[in-house]
Motif scaffolding. Sequence first.
Motif, mmCIF file in Angstrom:
data_model
loop_
_atom_site.group_PDB
_atom_site.id
_atom_site.type_symbol
_atom_site.label_atom_id
_atom_site.label_comp_id
_atom_site.label_asym_id
_atom_site.label_seq_id
_atom_site.Cartn_x
_atom_site.Cartn_y
_atom_site.Cartn_z
ATOM 1 N N VAL A 152 -2.998 5.091 -2.752
ATOM 2 C CA VAL A 152 -4.008 5.976 -2.149
ATOM 3 C C VAL A 152 -3.581 7.428 -2.405
ATOM 4 C CG1 VAL A 152 -5.151 6.617 0.023
ATOM 5 C CG2 VAL A 152 -4.455 4.239 -0.373
ATOM 6 N N THR A 173 -0.612 -3.835 -5.533
ATOM 7 C CA THR A 173 -0.192 -2.508 -5.061
ATOM 8 C C THR A 173 -1.434 -1.617 -5.003
ATOM 9 O OG1 THR A 173 1.967 -2.744 -6.104
ATOM 10 C CG2 THR A 173 1.280 -0.498 -5.525
ATOM 11 N N THR A 174 -1.644 -0.998 -3.842
ATOM 12 C CA THR A 174 -2.746 -0.035 -3.716
ATOM 13 C C THR A 174 -2.142 1.357 -3.595
ATOM 14 O OG1 THR A 174 -4.053 -1.699 -2.554
ATOM 15 C CG2 THR A 174 -4.779 0.598 -2.340
ATOM 16 N N GLU A 218 -5.924 0.009 -7.432
ATOM 17 C CA GLU A 218 -5.474 -1.304 -6.947
ATOM 18 C C GLU A 218 -4.957 -2.075 -8.154
ATOM 19 O OE1 GLU A 218 -7.909 -4.958 -5.519
ATOM 20 O OE2 GLU A 218 -7.868 -3.525 -3.820
ATOM 21 N N VAL A 255 -8.049 6.028 -5.610
ATOM 22 C CA VAL A 255 -7.483 4.789 -5.049
ATOM 23 C C VAL A 255 -7.377 3.753 -6.170
ATOM 24 C CG1 VAL A 255 -7.738 2.943 -3.347
ATOM 25 C CG2 VAL A 255 -8.513 5.271 -2.793
ATOM 26 N N CYS A 301 -2.948 -5.321 -9.703
ATOM 27 C CA CYS A 301 -2.487 -6.691 -9.462
ATOM 28 C C CYS A 301 -1.404 -7.010 -10.499
ATOM 29 C CB CYS A 301 -3.660 -7.647 -9.594
ATOM 30 S SG CYS A 301 -3.166 -9.331 -9.207
ATOM 31 N N GLU A 328 0.850 -1.187 0.000
ATOM 32 C CA GLU A 328 0.000 0.000 0.000
ATOM 33 C C GLU A 328 0.888 1.241 0.000
ATOM 34 O OE1 GLU A 328 -2.804 1.954 3.266
ATOM 35 O OE2 GLU A 328 -3.939 0.693 1.863
#
Length: 422
Positions: free
Chosen positions: A186, A183-184, A217, A215, A219, A158
């Motif tokens: 923000v 992986t995020t 996300e 946000v 993969c 994150e």
Amino acid sequence: MDYLKIKQSKKLSGTIEISGAKNASLPLIAMSILAKNPVNISNVPNVVDIKTLLKLLSNLGASHSEDWQRHTISIDTSSINDTKATYDIVKTMRASILVLGPILARYGVCEVSLPGGCAIGQRPVDLHLRALELMGAKISIESGYIHAVAPDGLKGCEIVFDKITVTGTANIVMAAALAKGVTTIVNAAREPEVAQLCEILNRSGVSIKGIGTAVLEICGSGGELLNIEDFSVIADRIEAGTYLCAAAITHSKLTLTKCEPKHLGSVIAKLEEMGCVFDIDGDVLSITPPKKLKPIKIVTQEYPAFPTDMQAQFVALATQAEGVSIIEEKLFENRFMHVSELQRLGAHITLNGSVATIEGKSKLSGTDVMATDLRASSALVLAALVADGETNIHRIYHLDRGYEELETKLIAVGAKIKRLKE
Ligand code: EPZ
């Protein structure tokens, strides 16, 4: 060096075709480093910054071909044999930092010259580097170069960006595309140029959720190179916004084609507040300005709010509004260098920190002025269109970095512009 000689051009009319977005093309070209196949891109703008990035890739060993008649390029990165982006190139274009994420993700090592200072601000890359360290990279700065290694590859994690960063988000999205795991990001940038990068990756086997939101996300493929299908670059919203300002400042009706009105929401809203009327039909956008422009209040913010890349153009436009306009620049600490040049033309502008107060309507008179950065250059062109007499704009290599055939497009709708040699 070239300069532009511009005579007062009170009335424009006709249609301008918008080119592909420079700021979308740059990360999309860097993305080719993640591909196992040659990447074919259409609607690429024929501007200096694109050629600079292509030269950087060929310095690393990649091969590329371009057909500028058709605005298409093809890049094959399978022959890359070097991972060092040297100062001589990076110093001419700070967006070269966009190769850091993809090269590190693919090769596990990368050196990029620190971009150094820039006319509009200090523009550090600390957020890019911190995010890559969180993904497992070891990063050091030696003799003006970023040295990054990730011998075990990058791992998803994150990442919370302290500030919204456009190329920082693009860099980490590309690094995450090959990383192991999720992986995020923000506080990600929501600019359309970042959204298109995510959309293309999402179609290439990298699952990305939250595209266009704050946000993301991602993969990652775990190191597997991507199969990237042919694609076309989105329209350049800043080029389109610049021509909308050309119509407004000369009180001319103009039509833009091949543009993306939905990416121009905040710019259209401000022009409507100034009295302009719009007609939108798909990718065709027509503007009808009022006889008298109303003054405006603007604060630059990240997308979808009002873009900093349109600030200079609106300062120029505000000199022709009937009343006092207030424009605040919140992203860059030195992005008012066009003000002193506009004052030479007769504009009444006072600067107080990050706030410009523009008293209109001011009579502008042509003289010699100097471009200082990309968007400041276009602001001077806009002012020159309405200034009495002739204006010579010097150092227009700034303009050529990000506007494709600007004077040709304006001449075609009636502007009196000549490109001459100093
Ligand atoms: C992109 O620059 C654009 N360039 C700029 O357009 C645009 O002005 C800018 O985004 C803001 O919209 C390209 O896309 C190639 P940021 P970028 O990182 O990514 C601070 C043009 O005219 N920051 O979003 O470099 C930074 O100092 C150009 O086409 C950090 O502090 O901008 C700034 O104050 C000019 N640390 C703010 O964030 C970092 O690591 C936004 O910068 C990164 C950024």
